[in-house]
Design a protein around this motif. Structure first.
Motif, PDB file in Angstrom:
ATOM      1  N   VAL A  26      48.062  78.832 -35.569  1.00 55.06           N
ATOM      2  CA  VAL A  26      47.446  78.211 -36.747  1.00 55.06           C
ATOM      3  C   VAL A  26      46.287  77.352 -36.254  1.00 55.06           C
ATOM      4  O   VAL A  26      46.503  76.347 -35.577  1.00 55.06           O
ATOM      5  N   TYR A  27      45.088  77.814 -36.511  1.00 56.08           N
ATOM      6  CA  TYR A  27      43.862  77.142 -36.060  1.00 56.08           C
ATOM      7  C   TYR A  27      43.880  76.898 -34.546  1.00 56.08           C
ATOM      8  O   TYR A  27      43.631  75.785 -34.074  1.00 56.08           O
ATOM      9  N   GLY A  28      44.174  77.976 -33.809  1.00 51.58           N
ATOM     10  CA  GLY A  28      44.073  77.935 -32.353  1.00 51.58           C
ATOM     11  C   GLY A  28      45.275  77.353 -31.627  1.00 51.58           C
ATOM     12  O   GLY A  28      45.259  77.257 -30.390  1.00 51.58           O
ATOM     13  N   ARG A  29      46.313  76.976 -32.361  1.00 53.21           N
ATOM     14  CA  ARG A  29      47.505  76.401 -31.728  1.00 53.21           C
ATOM     15  C   ARG A  29      48.761  77.069 -32.282  1.00 53.21           C
ATOM     16  O   ARG A  29      48.833  77.378 -33.478  1.00 53.21           O
ATOM     17  N   ILE A  30      49.756  77.283 -31.432  1.00 45.60           N
ATOM     18  CA  ILE A  30      51.008  77.837 -31.937  1.00 45.60           C
ATOM     19  C   ILE A  30      51.763  76.749 -32.696  1.00 45.60           C
ATOM     20  O   ILE A  30      51.622  75.557 -32.418  1.00 45.60           O
ATOM     21  N   VAL A  31      52.556  77.161 -33.656  1.00 44.77           N
ATOM     22  CA  VAL A  31      53.240  76.231 -34.561  1.00 44.77           C
ATOM     23  C   VAL A  31      54.046  75.178 -33.821  1.00 44.77           C
ATOM     24  O   VAL A  31      53.999  73.980 -34.147  1.00 44.77           O
ATOM     25  N   ILE A  32      54.799  75.581 -32.799  1.00 39.43           N
ATOM     26  CA  ILE A  32      55.657  74.635 -32.080  1.00 39.43           C
ATOM     27  C   ILE A  32      54.865  73.502 -31.442  1.00 39.43           C
ATOM     28  O   ILE A  32      55.370  72.390 -31.277  1.00 39.43           O
ATOM     29  N   SER A  33      53.598  73.752 -31.104  1.00 39.34           N
ATOM     30  CA  SER A  33      52.822  72.729 -30.393  1.00 39.34           C
ATOM     31  C   SER A  33      52.571  71.493 -31.246  1.00 39.34           C
ATOM     32  O   SER A  33      52.341  70.402 -30.719  1.00 39.34           O
ATOM     33  N   TYR A  34      52.626  71.648 -32.559  1.00 36.19           N
ATOM     34  CA  TYR A  34      52.362  70.511 -33.444  1.00 36.19           C
ATOM     35  C   TYR A  34      53.473  69.462 -33.352  1.00 36.19           C
ATOM     36  O   TYR A  34      53.192  68.265 -33.293  1.00 36.19           O
ATOM     37  N   CYS A  35      54.731  69.904 -33.346  1.00 35.93           N
ATOM     38  CA  CYS A  35      55.814  68.916 -33.216  1.00 35.93           C
ATOM     39  C   CYS A  35      55.934  68.426 -31.769  1.00 35.93           C
ATOM     40  O   CYS A  35      56.295  67.274 -31.530  1.00 35.93           O
ATOM     41  N   ILE A  36      55.608  69.297 -30.809  1.00 38.05           N
ATOM     42  CA  ILE A  36      55.614  68.858 -29.410  1.00 38.05           C
ATOM     43  C   ILE A  36      54.629  67.720 -29.209  1.00 38.05           C
ATOM     44  O   ILE A  36      54.926  66.727 -28.534  1.00 38.05           O
ATOM     45  N   GLU A  37      53.452  67.835 -29.827  1.00 33.16           N
ATOM     46  CA  GLU A  37      52.433  66.792 -29.705  1.00 33.16           C
ATOM     47  C   GLU A  37      52.960  65.447 -30.206  1.00 33.16           C
ATOM     48  O   GLU A  37      52.785  64.411 -29.548  1.00 33.16           O
ATOM     49  N   ARG A 230      51.211  77.152 -46.754  1.00 31.97           N
ATOM     50  CA  ARG A 230      51.169  75.717 -47.076  1.00 31.97           C
ATOM     51  C   ARG A 230      50.806  74.898 -45.840  1.00 31.97           C
ATOM     52  O   ARG A 230      49.977  73.978 -45.909  1.00 31.97           O
ATOM     53  N   PHE A 231      51.396  75.256 -44.713  1.00 31.05           N
ATOM     54  CA  PHE A 231      51.110  74.542 -43.471  1.00 31.05           C
ATOM     55  C   PHE A 231      49.659  74.730 -43.062  1.00 31.05           C
ATOM     56  O   PHE A 231      48.968  73.777 -42.678  1.00 31.05           O
ATOM     57  N   ARG A 232      49.165  75.951 -43.145  1.00 30.84           N
ATOM     58  CA  ARG A 232      47.765  76.222 -42.811  1.00 30.84           C
ATOM     59  C   ARG A 232      46.825  75.374 -43.668  1.00 30.84           C
ATOM     60  O   ARG A 232      45.830  74.831 -43.180  1.00 30.84           O
ATOM     61  N   GLU A 233      47.127  75.266 -44.953  1.00 30.27           N
ATOM     62  CA  GLU A 233      46.271  74.514 -45.861  1.00 30.27           C
ATOM     63  C   GLU A 233      46.286  73.025 -45.511  1.00 30.27           C
ATOM     64  O   GLU A 233      45.248  72.351 -45.570  1.00 30.27           O
ATOM     65  N   ILE A 234      47.452  72.509 -45.139  1.00 31.52           N
ATOM     66  CA  ILE A 234      47.553  71.095 -44.755  1.00 31.52           C
ATOM     67  C   ILE A 234      46.704  70.821 -43.514  1.00 31.52           C
ATOM     68  O   ILE A 234      45.960  69.833 -43.457  1.00 31.52           O
ATOM     69  N   ILE A 235      46.810  71.687 -42.511  1.00 34.39           N
ATOM     70  CA  ILE A 235      46.036  71.511 -41.281  1.00 34.39           C
ATOM     71  C   ILE A 235      44.547  71.623 -41.577  1.00 34.39           C
ATOM     72  O   ILE A 235      43.727  70.839 -41.058  1.00 34.39           O
ATOM     73  N   LYS A 236      44.183  72.542 -42.443  1.00 37.68           N
ATOM     74  CA  LYS A 236      42.782  72.717 -42.824  1.00 37.68           C
ATOM     75  C   LYS A 236      42.244  71.448 -43.480  1.00 37.68           C
ATOM     76  O   LYS A 236      41.142  70.983 -43.149  1.00 37.68           O
ATOM     77  N   GLN A 237      43.011  70.890 -44.404  1.00 37.94           N
ATOM     78  CA  GLN A 237      42.584  69.680 -45.095  1.00 37.94           C
ATOM     79  C   GLN A 237      42.523  68.484 -44.156  1.00 37.94           C
ATOM     80  O   GLN A 237      41.619  67.646 -44.244  1.00 37.94           O
TER      81      GLN A 237
END
Length: 243
Positions: A26-37, A230-237
Protein backbone atom coordinates in the motif's frame (compact mmCIF):
# COMPACT_ATOMS: atom_id res chain seq x y z
CA UNK A 1 9.82 -4.70 29.68
CA UNK A 2 7.20 -4.59 26.92
CA UNK A 3 7.36 -7.11 24.08
CA UNK A 4 5.15 -6.95 20.99
CA UNK A 5 4.13 -10.27 19.46
CA UNK A 6 2.94 -9.62 15.90
CA UNK A 7 0.90 -12.40 14.29
CA UNK A 8 1.63 -12.54 10.58
CA UNK A 9 1.18 -16.20 9.75
CA UNK A 10 -2.34 -16.04 8.28
CA UNK A 11 -3.14 -16.76 4.65
CA UNK A 12 -5.79 -14.04 4.19
CA UNK A 13 -7.82 -16.12 1.72
CA UNK A 14 -11.04 -14.17 2.30
CA UNK A 15 -9.54 -11.14 0.59
CA UNK A 16 -9.25 -13.03 -2.69
CA UNK A 17 -5.62 -12.10 -3.39
CA UNK A 18 -2.63 -14.23 -4.41
CA UNK A 19 -0.65 -13.25 -1.32
CA UNK A 20 -1.61 -12.87 2.35
CA UNK A 21 -3.18 -9.49 3.10
CA UNK A 22 -0.41 -8.43 5.49
CA UNK A 23 2.11 -8.51 2.63
CA UNK A 24 0.10 -6.49 0.13
CA UNK A 25 1.81 -3.23 -0.80
CA UNK A 26 0.00 0.00 0.00
CA UNK A 27 1.81 3.08 -1.32
CA UNK A 28 5.18 1.33 -1.48
CA UNK A 29 4.97 -0.43 1.89
CA UNK A 30 3.60 -3.81 2.92
CA UNK A 31 0.65 -3.68 5.32
CA UNK A 32 2.51 -5.21 8.28
CA UNK A 33 5.15 -2.47 8.17
CA UNK A 34 2.65 0.13 9.35
CA UNK A 35 2.07 -1.49 12.74
CA UNK A 36 5.75 -2.44 13.00
CA UNK A 37 6.63 1.25 12.63
CA UNK A 38 4.33 2.24 15.50
CA UNK A 39 5.64 -0.49 17.78
CA UNK A 40 9.31 0.16 17.00
CA UNK A 41 8.86 3.86 17.70
CA UNK A 42 7.05 3.45 21.00
CA UNK A 43 9.30 3.93 24.08
CA UNK A 44 7.33 1.34 26.03
CA UNK A 45 8.13 -1.43 23.55
CA UNK A 46 11.52 -3.03 24.11
CA UNK A 47 11.25 -5.98 21.75
CA UNK A 48 9.29 -7.30 18.77
CA UNK A 49 8.73 -10.96 17.93
CA UNK A 50 7.01 -11.79 14.64
CA UNK A 51 5.15 -15.00 13.79
CA UNK A 52 5.62 -15.63 10.07
CA UNK A 53 6.42 -18.48 7.70
CA UNK A 54 10.04 -18.50 6.40
CA UNK A 55 8.84 -17.62 2.90
CA UNK A 56 8.12 -14.06 4.07
CA UNK A 57 11.07 -13.46 6.39
CA UNK A 58 13.17 -11.63 3.81
CA UNK A 59 10.21 -9.45 2.86
CA UNK A 60 9.72 -8.44 6.49
CA UNK A 61 13.43 -7.78 7.00
CA UNK A 62 13.41 -5.55 3.91
CA UNK A 63 10.41 -3.65 5.32
CA UNK A 64 12.34 -3.09 8.55
CA UNK A 65 15.29 -1.64 6.65
CA UNK A 66 12.90 0.48 4.59
CA UNK A 67 11.60 2.13 7.77
CA UNK A 68 15.02 3.72 8.37
CA UNK A 69 14.66 5.67 5.12
CA UNK A 70 11.25 6.80 6.37
CA UNK A 71 12.69 8.29 9.53
CA UNK A 72 12.90 5.41 12.02
CA UNK A 73 16.17 5.55 13.98
CA UNK A 74 18.59 2.80 12.94
CA UNK A 75 19.15 1.75 16.56
CA UNK A 76 15.46 0.98 17.09
CA UNK A 77 15.76 -1.93 14.63
CA UNK A 78 17.56 -3.80 17.39
CA UNK A 79 14.15 -4.15 19.05
CA UNK A 80 13.36 -6.83 16.48
CA UNK A 81 14.21 -10.09 18.26
CA UNK A 82 13.35 -12.69 15.66
CA UNK A 83 10.74 -14.89 14.02
CA UNK A 84 8.50 -17.62 15.42
CA UNK A 85 6.80 -20.35 13.45
CA UNK A 86 3.03 -20.24 12.87
CA UNK A 87 0.95 -22.97 14.47
CA UNK A 88 -2.06 -24.91 13.27
CA UNK A 89 -4.31 -22.10 14.47
CA UNK A 90 -3.92 -18.53 15.74
CA UNK A 91 -3.61 -19.50 19.39
CA UNK A 92 -0.92 -22.07 18.72
CA UNK A 93 0.98 -19.37 16.83
CA UNK A 94 0.73 -17.22 19.95
CA UNK A 95 2.01 -20.09 22.09
CA UNK A 96 4.99 -20.56 19.77
CA UNK A 97 5.73 -16.84 20.01
CA UNK A 98 5.44 -16.83 23.80
CA UNK A 99 7.81 -19.78 24.01
CA UNK A 100 10.45 -17.87 22.04
CA UNK A 101 9.90 -14.62 23.95
CA UNK A 102 10.52 -16.38 27.27
CA UNK A 103 14.10 -17.01 26.10
CA UNK A 104 14.93 -13.32 26.58
CA UNK A 105 12.10 -11.85 28.73
CA UNK A 106 10.94 -12.27 32.32
CA UNK A 107 7.62 -13.64 33.59
CA UNK A 108 6.46 -10.24 34.87
CA UNK A 109 7.17 -8.55 31.55
CA UNK A 110 4.21 -7.55 29.38
CA UNK A 111 3.51 -9.05 25.96
CA UNK A 112 1.24 -7.21 23.51
CA UNK A 113 -0.41 -9.58 21.05
CA UNK A 114 -1.22 -7.77 17.81
CA UNK A 115 -2.44 -8.71 14.33
CA UNK A 116 -0.30 -7.78 11.33
CA UNK A 117 -3.56 -7.08 9.49
CA UNK A 118 -4.41 -4.23 11.91
CA UNK A 119 -2.13 -1.56 10.43
CA UNK A 120 -3.88 1.43 12.04
CA UNK A 121 -2.52 0.76 15.52
CA UNK A 122 -2.13 4.09 17.31
CA UNK A 123 0.53 5.27 19.73
CA UNK A 124 -2.26 6.04 22.20
CA UNK A 125 -3.62 2.48 22.10
CA UNK A 126 -0.19 1.02 22.81
CA UNK A 127 0.25 3.46 25.69
CA UNK A 128 -3.21 2.74 27.09
CA UNK A 129 -2.60 -1.02 27.10
CA UNK A 130 0.78 -0.68 28.82
CA UNK A 131 -0.60 1.67 31.47
CA UNK A 132 -3.79 -0.31 32.14
CA UNK A 133 -1.99 -3.61 32.75
CA UNK A 134 -0.45 -2.17 35.93
CA UNK A 135 -1.97 -4.08 38.85
CA UNK A 136 -3.62 -6.64 36.56
CA UNK A 137 -2.73 -9.81 34.65
CA UNK A 138 -3.94 -8.51 31.32
CA UNK A 139 -5.79 -5.90 29.27
CA UNK A 140 -8.39 -6.27 26.53
CA UNK A 141 -9.43 -3.26 24.40
CA UNK A 142 -13.14 -3.53 23.57
CA UNK A 143 -15.84 -1.78 21.57
CA UNK A 144 -19.48 -1.69 22.70
CA UNK A 145 -22.10 -3.32 20.53
CA UNK A 146 -24.11 -0.66 18.68
CA UNK A 147 -26.67 -2.93 17.05
CA UNK A 148 -29.25 -5.24 18.57
CA UNK A 149 -27.63 -8.64 19.12
CA UNK A 150 -29.40 -11.95 18.70
CA UNK A 151 -28.38 -15.54 19.40
CA UNK A 152 -29.04 -18.35 16.94
CA UNK A 153 -28.04 -21.99 17.28
CA UNK A 154 -28.41 -22.88 13.60
CA UNK A 155 -27.80 -19.55 11.90
CA UNK A 156 -31.33 -19.56 10.50
CA UNK A 157 -33.71 -18.91 13.38
CA UNK A 158 -33.52 -16.39 16.19
CA UNK A 159 -33.11 -18.13 19.52
CA UNK A 160 -32.72 -15.24 21.94
CA UNK A 161 -32.18 -11.52 22.24
CA UNK A 162 -28.93 -10.73 24.05
CA UNK A 163 -28.34 -7.75 26.32
CA UNK A 164 -26.02 -5.65 24.21
CA UNK A 165 -24.98 -3.59 27.24
CA UNK A 166 -23.18 -6.72 28.44
CA UNK A 167 -21.69 -7.68 25.05
CA UNK A 168 -18.37 -6.29 23.78
CA UNK A 169 -16.23 -6.80 20.70
CA UNK A 170 -12.60 -7.50 21.53
CA UNK A 171 -9.73 -5.84 19.68
CA UNK A 172 -5.96 -6.12 19.47
CA UNK A 173 -3.46 -5.50 20.89
CA UNK A 174 -4.20 -7.52 23.99
CA UNK A 175 -1.65 -7.19 26.80
CA UNK A 176 -0.72 -9.97 29.23
CA UNK A 177 1.81 -10.73 31.92
CA UNK A 178 4.11 -13.08 30.06
CA UNK A 179 4.54 -15.81 32.67
CA UNK A 180 0.89 -16.26 33.62
CA UNK A 181 -0.30 -16.05 30.03
CA UNK A 182 2.27 -18.59 28.88
CA UNK A 183 1.19 -21.03 31.60
CA UNK A 184 -2.49 -20.47 30.72
CA UNK A 185 -1.76 -21.50 27.13
CA UNK A 186 0.55 -24.34 28.10
CA UNK A 187 -2.25 -25.95 30.11
CA UNK A 188 -4.29 -26.20 26.90
CA UNK A 189 -1.63 -28.12 25.00
CA UNK A 190 -1.69 -30.11 22.83
CA UNK A 191 -5.34 -30.36 21.75
CA UNK A 192 -7.53 -27.89 23.65
CA UNK A 193 -5.55 -24.93 22.33
CA UNK A 194 -6.75 -25.79 18.81
CA UNK A 195 -10.32 -24.92 19.87
CA UNK A 196 -9.45 -21.43 21.12
CA UNK A 197 -10.85 -18.55 19.05
CA UNK A 198 -9.82 -15.45 20.99
CA UNK A 199 -6.45 -14.49 22.47
CA UNK A 200 -7.95 -13.60 25.86
CA UNK A 201 -9.91 -16.86 26.16
CA UNK A 202 -7.02 -18.90 27.69
CA UNK A 203 -6.45 -16.11 30.23
CA UNK A 204 -10.12 -16.11 31.25
CA UNK A 205 -10.14 -19.91 31.48
CA UNK A 206 -7.11 -19.74 33.78
CA UNK A 207 -8.78 -17.19 36.07
CA UNK A 208 -6.39 -14.35 35.20
CA UNK A 209 -7.41 -10.82 36.14
CA UNK A 210 -8.20 -9.19 32.79
CA UNK A 211 -9.37 -5.58 32.68
CA UNK A 212 -11.22 -4.00 29.74
CA UNK A 213 -10.34 -0.60 28.28
CA UNK A 214 -12.00 1.40 25.46
CA UNK A 215 -10.96 0.22 22.02
CA UNK A 216 -10.38 2.29 18.89
CA UNK A 217 -12.86 2.27 15.99
CA UNK A 218 -10.00 3.19 13.67
CA UNK A 219 -7.97 0.13 14.66
CA UNK A 220 -9.83 -2.12 12.24
CA UNK A 221 -8.65 -5.45 10.87
CA UNK A 222 -8.21 -5.85 7.11
CA UNK A 223 -10.40 -8.82 6.27
CA UNK A 224 -12.27 -7.87 3.10
CA UNK A 225 -11.47 -5.97 -0.09
CA UNK A 226 -13.52 -3.08 1.31
CA UNK A 227 -11.28 -2.97 4.40
CA UNK A 228 -8.20 -2.79 2.20
CA UNK A 229 -9.73 0.02 0.13
CA UNK A 230 -10.59 1.87 3.34
CA UNK A 231 -7.01 1.56 4.54
CA UNK A 232 -5.62 2.79 1.22
CA UNK A 233 -7.89 5.84 1.36
CA UNK A 234 -6.80 6.66 4.92
CA UNK A 235 -3.11 6.48 3.97
CA UNK A 236 -3.79 8.59 0.88
CA UNK A 237 -5.53 11.27 2.93
CA UNK A 238 -2.80 11.21 5.59
CA UNK A 239 -0.14 11.69 2.92
CA UNK A 240 -2.04 14.67 1.53
CA UNK A 241 -2.28 16.20 4.99
CA UNK A 242 1.44 15.81 5.64
CA UNK A 243 2.51 17.15 2.24
Amino acid sequence: MGIALILSGGSGVRLGTDIPKQYIEVYGRIVISYCIERLLSHPGIDGIQIVAVPQWHDTIIHSLEQLVSLGIAQETLSKFKGFSMPGENRQLSIYNGLTDIRKYAEDLDVVLVHDAARPMLSVQMITDCLHAVSGHDGVLPVLPMKDTVYQSADGKRVGALLNRSEIYAGQAPEAFRLGKYYEANKRLMPNKILKINGSTEPAVMAGMDIVMIPGDEGNFKITTREDLDRFREIIKQNDKTES
